[in-house]
Motif scaffolding. Sequence first.
Motif, short mmCIF file in Angstrom:
data_model
loop_
_atom_site.label_atom_id
_atom_site.label_comp_id
_atom_site.label_asym_id
_atom_site.label_seq_id
_atom_site.Cartn_x
_atom_site.Cartn_y
_atom_site.Cartn_z
N ILE A 305 0.81 -1.23 0.00
CA ILE A 305 0.00 0.00 0.00
C ILE A 305 0.84 1.27 0.00
CG2 ILE A 305 -1.79 -1.25 1.25
CD1 ILE A 305 -1.09 0.43 3.71
N PRO A 307 2.59 2.79 -2.31
CA PRO A 307 2.34 3.74 -3.40
C PRO A 307 1.10 4.60 -3.18
CG PRO A 307 2.94 1.59 -4.27
CD PRO A 307 2.73 1.41 -2.79
N ILE A 308 0.17 4.11 -2.34
CA ILE A 308 -1.06 4.86 -2.07
C ILE A 308 -0.92 5.65 -0.77
CG2 ILE A 308 -3.55 4.66 -1.65
CD1 ILE A 308 -3.44 2.00 -3.19
N TYR A 309 -0.38 4.98 0.26
CA TYR A 309 -0.21 5.63 1.56
C TYR A 309 1.17 5.29 2.10
CZ TYR A 309 -0.83 6.67 6.53
OH TYR A 309 -0.67 7.16 7.79
N ASN A 310 2.08 6.25 2.02
CA ASN A 310 3.47 6.03 2.41
C ASN A 310 3.62 6.26 3.91
OD1 ASN A 310 6.24 5.56 2.22
ND2 ASN A 310 6.70 7.67 1.65
#
Length: 394
Positions: A305, A307-310
């Motif tokens: 995840i 790439p969406i939520y670092n």
Amino acid sequence: MHQDQSCDMEKTQICTYLITGGSGYFGFRLACSLHGKGAKVILFDMRQPSLDVPEGIVFLKGDICDYVQVEKAVTGVDCVFHTASYGMSGREQLNRTLIEEVNVQGTKHVIRACVEAGVSRLVYTSTFNVVFGGQVIECGDESLPYLPLHLHPDHYSRTKSLAEMAVMKACGAELTNGTGELRTCALRPAGIYGPGEQRHLPRIVGYIEQGIFRFVYGNPRSLVEFVHVDNLVLAHELAADALAPEKQHRSAGQVYFISDGRPVNNFEFFRPLVEGLGYTFPKLRLPVSLIYFVAFLTEMIHHLIGPIYNFQPLLTRTEVYKTGVTHYFSIAKARAELGYEPQVYNLEEVVQWFKSRGHGRKPSGSRLQRLILDAVILSALMALVLSCLPVVGS
């Protein structure tokens, strides 16, 4: 006479130093020390220093991944301190592409630029991690071999090994302008601390203040090492001087472990910080294997995840090893060859630095509430582990 031959700090001719990553905590501290001794200093970094730059120190904005910018920066310089790196801790450790570009390609750019611009001295800031990958090391020395690259648990350590190897291989390379050879050495520091450190200490204090620091892990007799920023500055200055002809290029082609020389349990080291800020040091102790497994799962989740939520992982696998497994090294070689004698420091100045910025214990809940929070955290960890175990008979 080549300009480098009269750049000893005690001589009248002023030496010019370039510090890659000069806006970072250590690089900036090194710059201020050199400047205070009369040297010309250039900071090369992608971002402006967070502190005011003293008059006389030059800040040059540039990207180490761009060779043209690096070549321009080193032109006319006598000695380069290559401190720039990426991916040391937290979520940065999971950005493989940028880690490779900065640590490996960036170092190659620095070496090539030194050769082509006639810079005769290069001091590389390496890391303990080039020989450590989770195995127990007690009083290790520079005769230890590099850890095989495939055994490194993180990209940062592997790329720092590759970079150090490149720097060592470049020692003795003929300078393009025909004025001599490139002399290189590498320093392998322990974890850096000091007032104003911005990478590790604020993260630790954040965990303390958020109530996350409710347990410790590993054997209470496990030992690691730290180095105060000013001791590390001293080591770099001595290493650079020892590359010069006046010191018979004594440090050329050499690596040195650098620390305060006082092995200590990781969590006991931070006890004065925890208690100095008014918090209770945790009594709950968990096994390293459990925390390592949780860190592994966290990294896998981040991979999916990210790439969406670092998000910021609580700990990475490498951080578990570095804090929970014994590994410390002798500084005898640095003492003998560089004259390195670390001063004794403690965390009191760090505690005062955080207090001066409003940190410290605020009114909190009851002891019962704290015990409940401990139980919830432990239960969550156990549930996470159990959820990933295979079901019997499936």
